[in-house]
Design a protein around this motif. Structure first.
Motif, short mmCIF file in Angstrom:
data_model
loop_
_atom_site.label_atom_id
_atom_site.label_comp_id
_atom_site.label_asym_id
_atom_site.label_seq_id
_atom_site.Cartn_x
_atom_site.Cartn_y
_atom_site.Cartn_z
N LYS A 54 6.16 5.84 -2.41
CA LYS A 54 7.46 6.27 -2.89
C LYS A 54 7.71 4.75 -3.25
CE LYS A 54 10.37 7.18 0.96
NZ LYS A 54 9.13 6.98 1.86
N ARG A 55 8.74 4.15 -3.98
CA ARG A 55 9.24 2.47 -4.53
C ARG A 55 10.41 3.01 -4.78
NH1 ARG A 55 7.07 -0.83 -6.61
NH2 ARG A 55 5.41 0.30 -7.55
N GLY A 56 10.72 2.26 -4.03
CA GLY A 56 12.76 1.99 -3.22
C GLY A 56 12.90 0.50 -4.00
N TRP A 57 14.34 0.47 -4.23
CA TRP A 57 14.86 -0.03 -4.46
C TRP A 57 16.53 -0.62 -3.90
CZ3 TRP A 57 13.84 3.37 -8.07
CH2 TRP A 57 14.12 4.14 -8.44
N ASN A 58 17.06 -1.70 -3.53
CA ASN A 58 18.11 -2.20 -3.19
C ASN A 58 19.04 -2.20 -4.21
OD1 ASN A 58 17.21 -1.64 -0.10
ND2 ASN A 58 17.42 -3.89 -0.18
N ILE A 59 20.44 -1.67 -3.53
CA ILE A 59 21.89 -1.95 -4.81
C ILE A 59 21.32 -3.64 -5.23
CG2 ILE A 59 23.26 -2.22 -3.10
CD1 ILE A 59 25.48 -0.01 -4.80
N ALA A 60 21.74 -4.03 -6.84
CA ALA A 60 21.89 -4.84 -6.94
C ALA A 60 23.84 -6.01 -6.97
CB ALA A 60 20.92 -5.35 -8.41
N ASN A 61 24.30 -5.78 -6.10
CA ASN A 61 25.20 -5.88 -6.08
C ASN A 61 25.48 -6.08 -4.27
OD1 ASN A 61 28.66 -5.39 -4.98
ND2 ASN A 61 29.02 -4.90 -7.30
N ASN A 62 25.84 -7.67 -4.86
CA ASN A 62 25.92 -8.29 -3.23
C ASN A 62 27.18 -7.85 -2.04
OD1 ASN A 62 24.30 -10.38 -3.44
ND2 ASN A 62 25.33 -11.89 -3.72
N SER A 63 28.20 -7.77 -2.67
CA SER A 63 29.28 -7.14 -1.74
C SER A 63 29.15 -5.39 -1.43
CB SER A 63 30.61 -6.94 -2.41
OG SER A 63 31.77 -8.00 -2.83
N TYR B 212 0.87 -6.64 -4.18
CA TYR B 212 1.60 -6.31 -5.50
C TYR B 212 0.67 -5.72 -6.12
CZ TYR B 212 5.83 -8.81 -3.69
OH TYR B 212 7.17 -8.47 -3.30
N TRP B 213 0.33 -6.97 -6.84
CA TRP B 213 -0.88 -6.16 -7.95
C TRP B 213 -2.43 -5.15 -7.03
CZ3 TRP B 213 -1.15 -11.93 -8.02
CH2 TRP B 213 0.15 -12.13 -9.25
N LEU B 214 -2.65 -5.28 -5.79
CA LEU B 214 -3.28 -4.58 -5.56
C LEU B 214 -3.41 -3.35 -5.17
CD1 LEU B 214 -5.58 -7.86 -4.19
CD2 LEU B 214 -6.14 -5.89 -5.53
N GLY B 215 -1.98 -3.10 -4.90
CA GLY B 215 -1.08 -1.83 -4.78
C GLY B 215 -0.87 -1.84 -3.22
N LYS B 216 -0.45 -2.58 -2.15
CA LYS B 216 -0.52 -2.70 -1.12
C LYS B 216 1.17 -3.03 -0.75
CE LYS B 216 -4.34 -6.08 0.32
NZ LYS B 216 -4.47 -7.31 0.93
N LYS B 217 1.18 -2.26 0.49
CA LYS B 217 2.44 -1.51 0.64
C LYS B 217 3.59 -2.99 0.85
CE LYS B 217 1.58 2.17 3.48
NZ LYS B 217 2.16 2.91 4.59
N TYR B 218 5.10 -3.23 0.90
CA TYR B 218 5.37 -4.42 1.31
C TYR B 218 7.14 -3.69 0.89
CZ TYR B 218 6.34 -4.11 -3.98
OH TYR B 218 6.60 -3.44 -5.32
N ILE B 219 7.85 -4.17 2.05
CA ILE B 219 9.37 -3.59 2.18
C ILE B 219 10.66 -5.15 1.67
CG2 ILE B 219 11.15 -3.99 3.90
CD1 ILE B 219 8.78 -3.04 5.86
N GLY B 220 11.20 -4.74 0.75
CA GLY B 220 12.19 -5.46 0.20
C GLY B 220 12.99 -5.72 0.52
N ILE B 221 13.59 -6.81 1.40
CA ILE B 221 14.95 -7.30 1.70
C ILE B 221 15.78 -7.68 1.13
CG2 ILE B 221 15.75 -8.28 4.07
CD1 ILE B 221 13.75 -5.89 4.89
N GLY B 222 17.50 -7.32 1.24
CA GLY B 222 18.42 -7.89 0.82
C GLY B 222 18.78 -6.99 -0.97
N PRO B 223 20.14 -7.14 -1.85
CA PRO B 223 20.28 -7.19 -3.01
C PRO B 223 18.78 -6.67 -4.15
CG PRO B 223 21.93 -8.58 -1.38
CD PRO B 223 20.54 -8.48 -0.99
N SER B 224 19.02 -5.72 -3.88
CA SER B 224 18.28 -5.48 -5.52
C SER B 224 16.61 -5.77 -5.59
CB SER B 224 18.37 -6.80 -6.47
OG SER B 224 17.73 -7.99 -6.35
N ALA B 225 16.03 -5.92 -4.01
CA ALA B 225 14.93 -6.31 -3.12
C ALA B 225 14.12 -4.43 -3.80
CB ALA B 225 14.96 -6.72 -2.06
N HIS B 226 12.81 -4.49 -3.97
CA HIS B 226 12.26 -3.50 -4.31
C HIS B 226 11.28 -3.35 -3.25
CE1 HIS B 226 12.73 -2.41 -8.52
NE2 HIS B 226 13.65 -3.18 -8.17
#
Length: 383
Positions: free
Chosen positions: A275-284, A255-269
């Protein structure tokens, strides 16, 4: 190299200070595990579309929430889904965040036979009164017992400690650190207790049931922490993170070195360099979207100012600092001149220093890093 972060949005109970996304109801846990596996598969082409060659997965990180509420079979299932859909390096770092009350001797033994090779254990404090005040699910005896067992089977262990807790003296804080060191743990993450809006802690302070954390106490605790851990062979490689040689968190360093990552699950970034993305923070709503074969994600394309600001924030927090050469090369002379101008007062006050064209906080400036970084941000430069 890239990473996959899997957010497990469940906890047994709510810690008073926490504002992360989670539910204390486990009713939808089975459904959620299947949805996480489906999202892992749905996003497998994101890294393949990259023009760069950093599409191999180097780290898998189970965060939360409390990932240790999942069974070993559920954890192994999700790891197998990553392997099925992505190219994974030969020896990836696979971390499980866990709470002491979930880490019985039997469970630790089971985990040691799984692909998990790193544990991040949420100790927070070894004092009973602190754990009760924070509404942690474990007690002090469980904290010590789980570390005793975990160190038998795992070499790569991190633990979390919180400082600046109301009523915690310098001596108590020193004892917390010494207790952690007595287990031979090679990595410690430590954070100041912060009061987030809408948390139980905020309400307890407003009603006078708990004293407000004091900046001076937190600053003293931070200096004690840095001094003690450095004397014990730890490298202070990020503002809140200390590791022995070869035990830095690869996941967090990415994260700190600016590498790529995929966030899986509610609220994950997620982050792909542009570009930056973020999943909806609602389980239902998350479950409904995934079941409908939709990704519940919002994205924003980062402007040059956004990327500059992120580099300033992450660079100043780490041992690697902010490279003035990189600022000029990636962002241009306008940004470099602005940075030099804005940083001058901090250089004069011995809060920042420049060595080999790298801008870093001095020991005196470390505790103030986030505030210093915000003063170096460039706002609306390209408008």
């Amino acid at each position: 190299m890239s990473g996959i972060y899997i957010h497990i949005p469940f906890c047994k109970q709510a810690c008073h200070y926490c504002d992360f996304h989670f539910s204390t109801s486990m009713k939808k846990k089975d459904e959620m595990v299947l949805a996480l596996a489906k999202e892992i598969a749905m996003r497998k082409n994101e890294l393949l579309d990259s023009a760069r060659s950093d599409n191999e997965i180097e780290t898998i990180y189970f965060g939360g929430g409390t990932p240790s509420v999942l069974s070993n079979d559920e954890i192994n299932f999700l790891i197998s889904e990553v392997y099925k859909n992505y190219k994974v390096v030969e020896n990836p770092e696979i971390t499980l965040e866990a709470n002491p009350d979930d880490l019985s001797a039997e469970r630790i033994l089971e985990l040691s036979k799984s692909p998990i090779n790193r544990l991040s254990i949420g100790i927070q404090s070894f004092y009973e009164e602190d754990l009760k005040m924070m509404n942690r699910a474990h007690n002090s005896a469980e904290a010590k017992k789980c570390l005793e067992e975990a160190t038998k089977y795992f070499d790569n262990i991190s633990l979390d400690l919180i400082y600046g807790i109301p009523g915690m003296t310098d001596e108590m804080w020193k004892q917390n650190i010494e207790t952690a060191l007595s287990f031979g743990i090679p990595h410690i993450s430590s954070y100041a207790l912060t009061v987030e809006p809408k948390t139980a802690l905020s309400k307890l302070i407003q009603t006078g049931k708990i004293a407000e954390p004091q900046d001076e106490a937190a600053s003293n605790h931070f200096m004690i922490l840095v001094d003690t851990l450095q004397k014990n062979g730890f490298i202070h490689y990020e503002l809140s993170n200390f590791g022995k040689e070869n035990y830095f968190s690869k996941n967090n360093s990415a994260y700190w070195l600016g590498k790529k990552y995929i966030g899986i699950g509610p609220s994950a970034h997620s982050y792909d360099g542009e570009k930056r993305g973020w999943n909806i923070a609602n389980n239902s709503l998350y479950l409904k979207a995934i079941q409908n074969n939709e990704l519940p994600i919002e994205t924003e394309i980062l402007t040059i100012s956004d990327r500059y600001n992120e580099y300033i924030m992450t660079g100043l927090r780490t041992i690697w600092g902010v490279s003035l050469d990189r600022i000029e090369k990636e962002f241009g002379l306008e940004y470099l001149n602005y940075l030099k101008k804005q940083s001058q007062k901090f250089l004069d006050d011995d809060l920042l220093s420049i060595e080999n064209n790298i801008l870093k906080p001095t020991p005196k400036g470390k505790f103030l890093t986030d505030g210093i970084a915000s003063d170096l941000f460039y706002l609306n430069l390209e408008e």
